[in-house]
Every structure is written in C-alpha cells, then in structure tokens.
Write an enzyme that holds these catalytic residues in place. Structure first.
Site, short mmCIF file in Angstrom:
data_model
loop_
_atom_site.label_atom_id
_atom_site.label_comp_id
_atom_site.label_asym_id
_atom_site.label_seq_id
_atom_site.Cartn_x
_atom_site.Cartn_y
_atom_site.Cartn_z
N ARG A 1 0.83 -1.20 0.00
CA ARG A 1 0.00 0.00 0.00
C ARG A 1 0.87 1.26 0.00
NH1 ARG A 1 -5.42 1.87 0.75
NH2 ARG A 1 -6.13 -0.27 0.51
N GLU B 1 -9.62 6.20 7.14
CA GLU B 1 -8.18 6.49 7.10
C GLU B 1 -7.79 7.74 6.33
OE1 GLU B 1 -7.89 2.40 5.61
OE2 GLU B 1 -6.03 2.27 6.75
N1 MTE Z 1 -11.83 5.78 14.51
C1 MTE Z 1 -11.85 5.53 15.84
N2 MTE Z 1 -12.56 6.33 16.64
N3 MTE Z 1 -11.13 4.50 16.37
C2 MTE Z 1 -10.38 3.67 15.59
O1 MTE Z 1 -9.75 2.73 16.09
N4 MTE Z 1 -9.58 3.15 13.31
C3 MTE Z 1 -9.32 3.68 11.98
C4 MTE Z 1 -10.56 4.35 11.40
N5 MTE Z 1 -11.14 5.24 12.35
C5 MTE Z 1 -10.32 3.92 14.18
C6 MTE Z 1 -11.11 4.99 13.68
C7 MTE Z 1 -8.85 2.68 11.03
S1 MTE Z 1 -7.24 2.24 11.06
C8 MTE Z 1 -9.68 2.13 10.09
S2 MTE Z 1 -9.09 1.06 8.92
C9 MTE Z 1 -11.11 2.43 10.05
O2 MTE Z 1 -11.50 3.33 11.09
C10 MTE Z 1 -11.87 1.12 10.19
O3 MTE Z 1 -13.24 1.29 10.25
P1 MTE Z 1 -14.16 1.49 8.96
O4 MTE Z 1 -13.68 0.53 7.92
O5 MTE Z 1 -15.50 1.17 9.49
O6 MTE Z 1 -13.99 2.91 8.56
MO1 MOS Z 2 -6.91 0.27 9.53
S1 MOS Z 2 -4.89 0.53 9.55
O1 MOS Z 2 -6.85 -0.53 7.97
O2 MOS Z 2 -7.10 -0.99 10.65
#
Ligand code: MTE
Ligand code: MOS
Length: 812
Positions: free
Chosen positions: A319, A727
C-alpha cells in the site's frame, strides 16, 4: 446509477445522528472486554514474563519459583501448546519463543488468582539467556542486509530516460518515524470453556475471524469449536488487526488447561513494549522535473522497519508503494520496496496502512524541491495534480480527478487562502522571532483491500414477530461509528425508523469468515451485506403487503414503518405486516452477502486496479513557529473532504477531525525512541509511557478547525452512494508539516529549501530554523547538475543533533 448507490425517499442514511454508543461512552456505561471480568466468576489473570534483551537465546526457563508465589495457579509454556506454537498467519511468530527477538519479548505467561499474584509470579520465573547480536535501527538492518518478505516493485515508463530528459534532477534520502497506536483500551482477551469443550473468547480485535483461526490452530481445534466475540474496542487504529491473536490464544490456552475463565489484559507499558506500531521507513530517491515543475520521473527505494516478524508488513509495504504518487501524475516511475528485519516489536497496520508513509515521500520531495525550482510549494502541488485520462503508476485509471481540483479550489476559497498568504507575508516581515507558514496538501487514497479476497462481507438480519429488528454484521466497532452507519443502512433499506433496529455485538458464530474491519472499507463491505439481507426480507414482505393492499408487489414501498402501494393512500403498518407474514409462514430473517465488483490485482508485478475508487481530500493549514524554541501552534485548518454522499455526516466529520489530529500527531509530535547504544538496555523502548510519548490533546487542536464535506459527490457502485472515511483524512495532516517547513524557511533568506525531520517536533523545527538562518539550506538534497547523485550516501539522522546538522550545513 446502480441499485447499490440509489437512495430511497427520506432515507435514514445521510441524517446527522450521534454515535449509537455516544451516551454510554461518555457516561462510562459502555462495556469493553475487560469490564466483563467483574461479571465473570473465578477469573484467572495472566501476566507475561518479558525478557529484557533485544536478541538472545533462551537457555533455561525455571517456572518452579513462580509456582511457590501465593495465588499462582499455573505457568503456561511452549510445552503446553497442543496445536501450533505460533500466533501469526505467516508462521514466523512463535507464541512461546525460545529465542528472544525484541526487548520485552514474552517467553511464558503466569496465571494467578489476582493480577498482582500473577505479576509477582512472573517476576519469580527464572530465564537464562545467551545474548545474541541485535539490529535496532533500519539503517543497521540495511547495512547488515537483514530483510524479510517480498521485495515488490512498481514500474512504469523509463525512469532513466525520464530523469535524463528532465530539466532539473534532485536526489536525497529521508528517514521517518513510526507511531504508537495508543488506543485508550490496551490489548485484552477473556476466554471461557463450556461443558462441551467449546471455547468462547471475548477479544478486543478488529479481525474476530482471524483471532478465531489462530486460537483454533494454537489449541489444535477446528474453527467451529471456537467463537470469538468483540463487544467494541476502545480504539484499534490498525493495532488490533493482527496483534490481538496471540493474546487471545494465551487466554484460550489458559482456559482449556485450567477450566477457568482466563483474562489477558496488558498494562499500558506491556502494550507499548510488546505490540507493534506504525512502520517507520528509510527512503532513497531521485526525482526529475520539467522546466515548468511538472514531475517527470521518480526513482525511489522504500525500506520499512518491519520489526522482528512479518505480521502485516508485506501488505503495508504494497500500500505504501501504491500511494507514493499521492494525488500527482508521475509519468516515469520505479518504486522498490524492502522490509527490514530488526529486533523490535513487529510493526503492523496503522490507520492508512502504509499509505501515509508512501505519500510522505512525495510530499517531502515536493516541499524540499519547490524552493529550488523557484515555484511556490502550493503552486507546484496544484500543477502536478492528476487530470482526466491519467492513471496511477500501477496502472489504475484515476477516476474523478476533477474532484481533486474542485476540493482544492474550495479550500482556497473557504479558507481565504490567498488573502491570508498576504497577511502571513506581512506578519513575517514584521516579526524577526516568529514566523507563520501556510500549506495546502491533497490526498488521494485507494479504497479496498489490495488482497482481493478480503473484499467480501456478510450480515445476518432478524425480524422478530413483534416487528423489532436485530442486525449482525461482520464488522467491528472501534469508535469509528460503523455500527451507527449499519443501523442507518438497515433502517433505510427496510423503511423503518432507527428506533426499531438494534445491533448485536460482532461474533464469529453469527457471521463467519469475515475480513478485518480495516482498509476503511467496513461500511462499504458490511453496508453492502446488511443492505442485501434487508432487501431479501423486504422483498418477501412486499409480497405479503401486496396481497393485503391489493396491489402489485413491485409497487409496494415501505417507508416510515408503513407499507403502501405507489401513489396509494391505504397503508399497512410494519408490525401488522410482520405479524401477517409470520402466520403465512414467511421467513423473517436473512443472511446477506456482498463482494466488491471490478477489482483485479497482480501482486507479482504490482499492476492492476486494486481499488474500487479513490477517496479525496484537501487541507490548508496555517502554523506559527517560535524562533527561540521551535515551538509552534496550529492557527487554522480548513479541510474539504470527499466522503461521497455521507451515510452519517456527524460520524464522518468526527472521523475527519480525529484522523487529521492523529496524522498531525504522527508527523509533528509523537516521537517513538529506542535505546540504540551497546549497553544492556539496547533495544529498549525509551518512550514507554504517556509521560515520554507525547500525544496530541485538546491543546494541539487547531485554533480554528473547519471541516466541510464535499457536496454533489455521490459515488456510484457503493452503498447508498457513500465513500469510505476512516483512514484518508489522516493524510491531510501533511499540510501541517509542510506549513512548519515553510515557517522555518521564513527565518532564512528567500528561496531556502529546508530539510525537516519527521516527526517535526519543536526540537526538529528548531534545527530546521537554524538551518535556514545559517542560509545553509537542505544539505541532504543534491541537484544532479551540480553534484552527481551518490547512491547509498551516508546516513543523516532521524533526529538531528547539533553537530550532525553542522555536517549537513558544511556539505550544503
Ligand atoms: N476511529 C476511531 N474512533 N477509532 C479507531 O480505532 N480506526 C481507523 C478508522 N477510524 C479507528 C477509527 C482505522 S485504522 C480504520 S481502517 C477504520 O476506522 C476502520 O473502520 P471502517 O472501515 O469502518 O472505517
Ligand atoms: Mo486500519 S490501519 O486498515 O485498521
């Protein structure tokens, strides 16, 4: 427009509702895995025995002294493992190692009646080791040729010809730090065994199915004997994508051996010293621009610090390579990736999953080269943005590049950027000891797992006889609001108010073979599956309603909890419809499934279209830097971000704000450090507490922080026209780092290229200011016409000390 993206009238998606657990979060009522121990009888507590050596062979392990500690019940060692002694999917992570691979590696675990007894027991275990040579930094690993995993390469065009034909060529190298996840809830698992020997593990995991698989293979059982549940996480940020498995396996092993529930919960210091972080990278690069500043060619070698085992280092690197272009057209490219093996915790997923690291390469290059090209950095970035008809270095057409330009213009307008640049110039001219800088940076982030098989999801939706609805899906909740969005999707598809729908915790016995909730794709994938399940039920109910209403099933709409024929006034209330359907023996539950269409990726040549679409965003950040200390403030940030048609605008804005601040933490504040000397502390993480690892807090929030969602941005082919958000916003924080670079440069003569360390802590900013003041410029950047590039040129420090900066100045 596809059926998937099409929204009905008055949908529950798109409404600004609070997070479904917001009240529980703030009142403390929300249950996390470790809260369950107070509701569980006879819990045993597990404590690791961590060996304080960067690299050593275990020659003897004596557990008898631990067993004499009051309260200690058992010590788990490799001899206890009935299945495979490995915690990973790559089979390079022994759960009970006989070789200590990093400082603090756990070699065995003590189970006791209380956590304190387990701690004392662990301290009593005697471990004899024979120290082995260790590699602690990426540079040491590169010098020693210590690598692991694949060495992928992305190629397009002819880099050498591109460089030769370029009007200007520069080369340099760059090293930047990783990042600690610092989720508020540390790793945690609680395991039970029932009377039939079935294992139930509650785990703080982003990937319950994989936790289940690892627990099963450690115990030598089949997956159907193991159930993993994740109530919610107090943050995961990628740190709980692969790292929870081993901890869950310890709890499960302890439970099967003792017959009692076993709890593993890491203290903050254990979590910091035992679990992996964001990968730091080392990068060597050469870049060519034409006379107008258009990028012509980029040749870069990215070496990530993988730590002691592979974990997710290979996909993270892939990535990273796929995001070196960020939002810019690169005609000729050669990108090479390597993973260093070092004696550190195994680095892992972290929000952006290598994307931020890849993009940092090009943003750093543009920030450093702009002054040498005599083009303002903002203009250089704008000029290189993707345009219609162009494709990424790995061959995926860039769809909707016009959105980048639209976002860019909106940030400039909303942020009154041109006017503020004039104010900043006036301020800087009048203030010798403080300078301001403003930078605008774009983000283009690919959505989908590169690994195509992961782009599938399942859901299970039950409608009970009383008309209430319970949904299960394969995604996990870590604070990001996935469950809120899934409730909104179900309510939209079924035509019900949100209050009629509840969501049950994620469990592997409800929805099997799930992917990690990661790659920001949780809502896209699980939303597709929830929608599919709800549609099956809705179609069955439409038949029932059709006969009740005397209309065609195709003409039945359910909206606001009432079914009616199109254009008709008569209606049947949902509860009555459901009751009637039950008596007609109509199935009121359904399993839903979704797979992302149109993806292909050949990892052997790093080519294809691995992403369903790109998420875009643009940020403008203004900072003020103090010339005496390098301390800075973020005065104002304006963001316009593309989330398609938002499923849940409050959630999305929260994700953008949180992602941005977390990115600013990585780039400008958080400074993970390890002991690199030759003493016995070699390899020790020095920043193993909140006192030494500086996280962003309210005081680091931008003083003015405007986040706007792009309008008219529906994304075709995605659930209800939305885009992923988790992200991409993290990478908008490059604007802060680039603003700091410009503010530092303002202390020197005009046109100064400034080399800024990452993280750009106040200390690093101070050294950048000194560099500018000395009129020395970027000593690590070489212009080809002046001095030929020197591949493998000697190291420059991640955290420049004064004499090393002196060196750079002398060379510059
Ligand atoms: N937001 C919060 N509050 N806490 C989290 O741990 N993880 C992030 C993002 N936002 C996270 C977050 C990461 S690394 C990812 S990949 C995505 O949320 C995963 O959730 P989604 O696929 O539902 O967006
Ligand atoms: Mo998020 S780094 O893809 O859990």
């Amino acid at each position: 427009m596809s059926a998937l993206s099409d929204r009905p009238e008055n949908p529950a998606v798109g409404v600004a509702v609070p997070h479904e657990s917001a009240k529980e979060h703030v009142t403390g009522a929300a249950l996390y895995t470790d809260d369950l121990i107070y509701r569980t009888k006879d819990v045993l507590h597990a404590h690791p025995v961590q060996v304080p050596r960067a690299h050593a062979r275990v020659t003897a392990l004596r557990v008898a002294p631990a067993l004499r500690v009051p309260g200690v019940v058992r010590v788990l060692t490799a001899a206890d493992v009935p299945g495979v002694n490995d915690a990973g999917v790559k089979h390079d992570e022994p759960l009970f190692p006989d070789e200590v691979m990093f400082f603090g590696h756990a070699v065995c675990w003590v189970l006791a009646e209380t956590f304190e007894a387990a701690r004392l027991g662990a301290a009593a275990v005697e471990v004899d080791v024979e120290p082995l040579p260790s590699l602690v930094t990426v540079r040491e690993a590169i010098a020693a040729g210590s690598f692991q995993g694949a060495t992928p390469r992305i190629l397009r065009g002819d880099v050498e010809a591109g460089l030769a034909g370029a009007a200007r060529e520069f080369s340099g190298d760059f090293e930047f730090a990783g990042q600690e996840h610092f989720y508020l809830e540390t790793h945690c698992a609680l395991a039970h065994v029932d009377e039939a020997g079935q294992i139930f593990v509650q785990s703080s995991t982003q990937h319950p199915s994989e936790t289940q698989e690892i627990v099963a293979h450690v115990l030598g059982r089949s997956s159907h004997e193991v159930t993993v549940q994740c109530l919610r996480m107090g943050g995961g940020f990628g740190g709980k994508e692969m790292q929870p498995h081993g901890f869950a396996a310890i709890a499960a092993l302890g439970a099967t051996l003792t017959g009692r529930p076993v709890r593993v919960r890491l203290t903050r210091t254990q979590d910091l010293t035992m679990s992996g972080k964001r990968h730091g990278f080392h990068v060597d690069w050469r870049v060519g621009f034409d006379a107008d500043g258009h990028l012509q060619a980029l040749d870069a070698t990215l070496t990530s610090d993988g730590g002691w085992s592979l974990d997710l280092s290979e996909p993270v690197l892939a990535r990273a390579l796929c995001h070196v272009d960020n939002a810019y057209w690169l005609p000729h490219v050669r990108l090479t990736g390597r993973i260093a093996r070092t004696n550190k915790t195994s680095n892992t997923a972290f929000r952006g999953f290598g994307g931020p690291q890849g993009m940092l390469v090009i943003e750093d290059i543009l920030g450093r080269c702009a002054p040498l090209l005599g083009i303002p950095a903002m203009e250089l970035r704008r000029r290189n943005l993707y345009r219609a008809g162009q494709s990424t270095p790995y061959g995926q057409p860039v769809r909707h590049p016009e959105r980048l330009h639209r976002l860019w213009q909106q940030v400039l307008d909303d942020g009154a950027v041109v006017e503020r640049q004039r104010e900043i110039a006036a301020y800087n001219a009048g203030h010798p000891h403080a300078k301001r800088g403003l930078a605008v940076t774009p983000v283009k982030f690919g959505i989908s797992f590169n690994f195509t098989a992961f782009n599938q999801a399942g859901a299970l939706v039950h409608v009970y006889k009383d008309g209430s609805v319970l949904i299960n899906h394969g995604g996990t909740e870590m604070g990001q609001g996935l469950h809120t969005k899934m409730l909104q999707v179900a309510a939209t598809t079924l035509g019900l108010p949100l209050t009629r729908i509840r969501l049950a915790p994620t469990r592997t016995d409800k929805v099997p073979n799930t992917s990690a909730t990661a790659a920001s794709s949780g809502a896209d994938l699980n939303g597709g599956a929830v929608k599919n399940a709800c549609e099956q039920i809705r179609e069955r109910l439409a038949l029932v309603a059709a006969s009740m209403l005397g209309v065609n099933a195709a003409d039945v709409r359910i909206s606001g909890g009432v079914a009616h024929g199109v254009g008709g006034t008569a209606g049947v209330a949902w509860n009555e419809l459901v009751r009637t359907a039950y008596f007609q023996r109509v199935q009121l539950f359904a399993a839903g499934f979704y797979r992302t269409e149109g993806l292909h990726w050949d990892s052997s040549v790093m080519r294809g279209s691995p992403f369903k679409y790109f998420a875009y965003g643009v940020a403008a950040a203004e900072v003020e830097v103090d010339g005496f200390t390098g301390a800075y403030r973020t005065r104002r940030v304006d963001i316009v971000h593309d989330v398609g048609d938002s499923l849940s605008p409050l959630i999305d804005i929260g994700q953008i704000e949180g992602g941005f601040v977390q990115g600013a933490g990585w780039l400008t504040l958080e400074d993970p450090r390890w002991e690199t000397g030759d003493g016995p502390a070699r390899g020790r993480l020095s920043t193993q507490a909140a006192s030494t690892y500086k996280l962003p807090s309210f005081s680091e929030m931008p003083e003015v922080f405007n986040v706007t969602l792009l309008t008219d941005a529906e994304e075709d082919g995605v659930v209800y026209g939305s885009k992923a958000v988790g992200e991409p916003p993290l990478m908008l924080a490059f604007s802060v780092r680039e603003a700091l670079r410009q503010a530092a440069a303002a202390f020197g003569p005009a046109g100064m290229s400034v080399d800024l360390a990452s993280p750009a802590t106040p200390e690093a900013v101070f050294w950048a200011i000194e560099q500018a003041r000395a009129g020395a410029g970027d000593g690590h950047l070489v212009e080809a016409d002046v001095v030929p590039p020197q591949p493998g040129a000697e190291a420059h420090p991640l955290h420049p000390e004064s004499e090393q900066v002196g060196q750079a100045v002398a060379r510059g």
